[in-house]
Design a protein around this motif. Structure first.
Motif, PDB file in Angstrom:
ATOM      1  N   GLU A  39       0.754  -1.014   0.089  1.00  0.00           N
ATOM      2  CA  GLU A  39       0.120  -0.087   0.061  1.00  0.00           C
ATOM      3  C   GLU A  39       0.875   1.338   0.093  1.00  0.00           C
ATOM      4  OE1 GLU A  39      -2.158   1.020   3.700  1.00  0.00           O
ATOM      5  OE2 GLU A  39      -0.988  -0.332   4.608  1.00  0.00           O
ATOM      6  N   GLY A  40       0.262   2.450  -0.424  1.00  0.00           N
ATOM      7  CA  GLY A  40       1.076   3.448  -0.590  1.00  0.00           C
ATOM      8  C   GLY A  40       2.119   4.087  -1.522  1.00  0.00           C
ATOM      9  N   SER A  62       5.365  -1.624   1.562  1.00  0.00           N
ATOM     10  CA  SER A  62       4.396  -0.234   1.494  1.00  0.00           C
ATOM     11  C   SER A  62       5.302   1.001   1.783  1.00  0.00           C
ATOM     12  CB  SER A  62       3.699  -0.070   3.125  1.00  0.00           C
ATOM     13  OG  SER A  62       2.922  -1.706   3.292  1.00  0.00           O
ATOM     14  N   TYR A  63       4.509   1.937   1.243  1.00  0.00           N
ATOM     15  CA  TYR A  63       5.043   3.567   1.224  1.00  0.00           C
ATOM     16  C   TYR A  63       6.483   3.763   0.440  1.00  0.00           C
ATOM     17  CZ  TYR A  63       1.006   3.397   4.061  1.00  0.00           C
ATOM     18  OH  TYR A  63      -0.424   3.694   4.624  1.00  0.00           O
TER      19      TYR A  63
END
Length: 194
Positions: A39-40, A62-63
């Motif tokens: 995610e991100g 993520s991110y």
């Protein structure tokens, strides 16, 4: 008045076309079965990826964030793992023929280049011949919480430990221990805070 309105309309159309172009270009990342995306994930404009049709693997934690003009190049069978909270500034490139692993919370300054391969070369009839499509490879491993300064180049077979700082414009061709600061090309400083 009409010229100004026409210029504004053309400008809006160009902005919308650029947005559509960038979105379609990123479909190669978001809709590829060989790529896992956490995610991100943020990828800014002018990103490019040269990927084989299949038989490769990319994992984004993520991110992960790519600024403008970043580039990824993979050949078949290559594996790229970028763990969570990794940041690439403008103009970074990742060139992966075998394997590159980047630990979480690592930052890359502008213009950093990663190469897990060299072209093969040899002498034939007293002439140096460089092979265009044959490589000598070795994985690159970059630890957690590292800061790689602008215009650093990291070559094949290098392992960079956790909590490493590499100053700008260095060529990294050998492995670096945990908790090390590289200020200049031959200035390896290990800091211990025990």
């Amino acid at each position: 008045m009409i010229k100004r309105a026409l210029k504004r309309m053309i400008s809006r159309v160009l902005v919308k076309l650029k947005f559509i172009y960038e979105e379609n270009k990123l479909a190669i990342i978001y809709h590829n079965p060989n790529i896992t995306v956490g995610e991100g994930l943020t990828i800014e404009e002018y990103f490019s990826a040269n990927l084989p049709p299949d038989n490769f693997s990319i994992k984004f934690g993520s991110y992960v964030r790519f600024k403008k003009y970043c580039h990824i190049f993979l050949l078949p069978k290559a594996e790229l793992i970028i763990n969570s909270d990794v940041f690439f500034n403008n103009y970074c490139s990742i060139n992966c023929v075998e394997k590159i692993v980047i630990g979480e919370n690592t930052m890359f300054g502008e213009g950093v280049k990663l190469y897990d391969h060299n072209h093969l070369y040899d002498y034939k009839d007293n002439n140096l011949i460089v092979e265009k499509d044959k490589f000598k490879t070795a994985p690159i491993y970059i630890g957690k919480n590292c800061w790689i300064g602008s215009n650093v180049t990291i070559l094949k077979g290098v392992t960079i430990g956790d909590n490493v700082v590499i100053g700008a414009n260095n060529l990294i061709y050998k492995s670096i221990a945990n908790n090390t600061i590289i200020k200049a090309k031959t200035d390896y400083i290990t800091e211990s805070h025990s």
